[in-house]
Each structure stands twice: as structure tokens, then as C-alpha cells.
Design an enzyme around this catalytic site. Sequence first.
Site, short mmCIF file in Angstrom:
data_model
loop_
_atom_site.label_atom_id
_atom_site.label_comp_id
_atom_site.label_asym_id
_atom_site.label_seq_id
_atom_site.Cartn_x
_atom_site.Cartn_y
_atom_site.Cartn_z
N ALA A 73 27.38 112.20 -37.48
CA ALA A 73 28.02 111.03 -37.37
C ALA A 73 26.39 110.77 -36.53
O ALA A 73 25.60 111.23 -36.13
CB ALA A 73 28.68 111.01 -36.23
N GLN A 75 26.44 109.87 -33.48
CA GLN A 75 26.45 110.34 -32.16
C GLN A 75 26.85 111.88 -32.00
O GLN A 75 27.13 112.27 -31.65
CB GLN A 75 27.24 110.11 -31.43
CG GLN A 75 27.05 108.67 -30.29
CD GLN A 75 25.16 108.65 -29.54
OE1 GLN A 75 25.86 109.87 -29.26
NE2 GLN A 75 25.00 108.13 -29.68
N SER A 76 26.22 112.94 -33.44
CA SER A 76 26.40 113.79 -33.64
C SER A 76 25.94 115.28 -32.34
O SER A 76 24.60 114.88 -32.23
CB SER A 76 25.69 114.23 -34.97
OG SER A 76 25.75 116.13 -35.57
N ASN A 77 26.76 116.04 -31.92
CA ASN A 77 26.77 116.77 -31.00
C ASN A 77 25.40 117.77 -32.03
O ASN A 77 25.16 118.42 -31.16
CB ASN A 77 27.96 117.35 -29.95
CG ASN A 77 28.22 116.17 -29.51
OD1 ASN A 77 27.29 115.61 -28.66
ND2 ASN A 77 30.02 116.27 -29.54
N CYS A 79 23.60 116.99 -34.00
CA CYS A 79 22.54 117.15 -34.55
C CYS A 79 21.41 117.71 -33.84
O CYS A 79 20.88 117.64 -33.62
CB CYS A 79 22.40 115.99 -35.58
SG CYS A 79 22.91 115.97 -36.80
#
Length: 328
Positions: A73, A75-77, A79
Site C-alpha cells: 500500500a 503507506q507500506s511499512n 516497502c
Amino acid sequence: MDILEKNRIPLAFTPTPLVELKRLSKALGGVRIVMKRDDLTGLALGGNKTRKLEFLIGDALQKGCDTIITAGAAQSNHCRQTAAAAAYAGLYCYLVLGGSEPEQINGNVLLDKLFNAEIVWSAENRKGEQIPLLYDELCSRRLKPYIIPYGGSNAIGALGYVAACIEMMQQLKKLKTSVDAMVFASSSGGTHAGLLVGAASSHYTGRIIGIKIDKDESTSQSLDKSIVELAGQTAEDCGIKALFKEESIYLDASYCGAGYGIVGDAEREAIQLTARYEGILLDPVYTGRAMAGLIDMVRRKKFSNSDTILFWHTGGAPSLFSYSSELL
Ligand SMILES: *Cc1c(COP(=O)(O)O)cnc(C)c1O
């Protein structure tokens, strides 16, 4: 277990602290709650993906790849931690992120850019649907890409949580204590699968309670099924004899609320209580929801008063900064 050492590159500061949440426990009526601080794994503001990346980036380097591709997403942590791990290892990094380029760059997207990750915006696809296309393109540019699936949840990434569970058991032994249940956010399933295998290998006997974060709508198969398959594969790779069945895993789907990434009253309350009683930051998408589930279970007396519950803080606080209007 050899496999937990082979091709692993050190990225996380471990063991992560195991702390008592005395004031929160008291406020909730006395059930003992301890927290495993995997938000403090250290790499780029921490989180659970760092443990998986020790094995995934290790594998990429071992295979001679020069570029990492992963997805998530906006706001992917996962990534953000992948971008940092790639920077550390000297690899290029491509992130396929759901949504479109935001007007205001903040939270994890800001950090992705600081780590010099190349971002491909993929509209409604936030689970890596566009990875194969990108893979072919990078190959045609003579790069050697390595694909890390959405969430880092394959049998290599899950090893991070096999190791984490063993680490937790060693800490509990040292403290001469034990836990009756562990509670954590479960989304792409790698954490859950790894903990199941780690528990089987280290004779953990308490309950293993995953709080489901995401409705299954956008995936072809249920999370329960994915977790069972992944746990089976991971156990086989580890040489552990254990049988996992959908009926026997505990994945609580009662707390998905209005859907992935949407903060409701329950998440807001959990984040506020944990902040005010413990000075600890949860995140709006995962740990806020998982703690809301834990609080609800305590209120519904799903635990006995003499139980000790371990909450895995899996990180995510950097996305708080993109949720200011929903949290206050
Ligand atoms: C990814 C993530 C999870 C979920 O872990 P999975 O292994 O994908 O199930 C939980 N908490 C945070 C903060 C995460 O970033």
C-alpha cells in the site's frame, strides 16, 4: 537450526526488548500484558519486516541479484523497510505502491524516497499485481531483479518469525515466566506462519492469536489458507514435523472494521490508551487494530485474570504522520 543462520544478513537489533505494560494492564482490569518490541528492530524506524528481510535480502545477495522489487500500500511499512535494507546492501529498489503519487509526500512515502527507492504507482493494485510486468522490463534493461512478494510473506521471509519466536522463548525462560497467549496483527501471513512454526519448534504451548487486518476481498484465497500453506512449507524447509490445519489456527476476523487502513473508534482508542498509559506509539493500520482486538477480548473476558498475554508490537508508527486528522 542451520537454515536460520544460512544466507541471513544482520539487519535487526535483536533480541528486541520484552517489556511489561503495567499501567495499561491495570487500566484494563489487571490481566498481565507484556509487549515484544519489534517496533524497535532498528532498521529505518523498525518493524516486523526487518526480521523477514534478513533472510530475503540474504537470499537476493546469494543469488547475485542487483535489484529488489516489492509492493504494498502507499503507506507500506514493508516497502519502507525493504527500501532501507536495499540501500544498506547496495541494491537498487523498485516499489510498486497502491494509489497515485500523493500531493503531500509524508510518512513512509517520504522515507522510501530518502532511501532512493524508485516508486511505481499502481492505482488499486497494492498487492504486487504489477510486479511481473516490471520484472520483465528490468530484465530487458539487463538488471538482475529479485522479487520479494507483498509483505515479504513467503517461506524465506517467514523464517524471520521462526527465529523471533525462538528468541521470545529464550527471553521468557531467562525471566522465569511464560505466556498464555500471544496476540499480533496478521495481514500477509508471514508473521503468523513463522510464529506457528517457531512455536512448534520451541515447545510454546500458549494460544497464538492473529488479528486479521484486511478483508479477503482483493485476494484469490483466504488468509487462513495462505497461512496454513506457508506454515507447512516453512516447517518443511526447517525440517520440523508439524501439521497445520485451517481449523486449528486462530485468526480473528472480527476487527477488520471499515476495511484496510481505515481508522475507526476502536483503533483510535487503542492508540490513545497505549500512548497515554505507556508512552508507546502504535500505528493506525496494524498494531492499533490488533491492540483494539486485544482490548475487546480482555473486556469480553476471553482471558482469565491470571493469564499473561504477549502483544507483538510489529511497528508501523511512521504512518501516524499521514493520519493526523483521523487520530485526534
Ligand atoms: C506488515 C505488518 C504487519 C503484518 O505482518 P504480516 O506478516 O504481513 O502478516 C503487522 N504490523 C505492521 C506494522 C506491519 O507493517
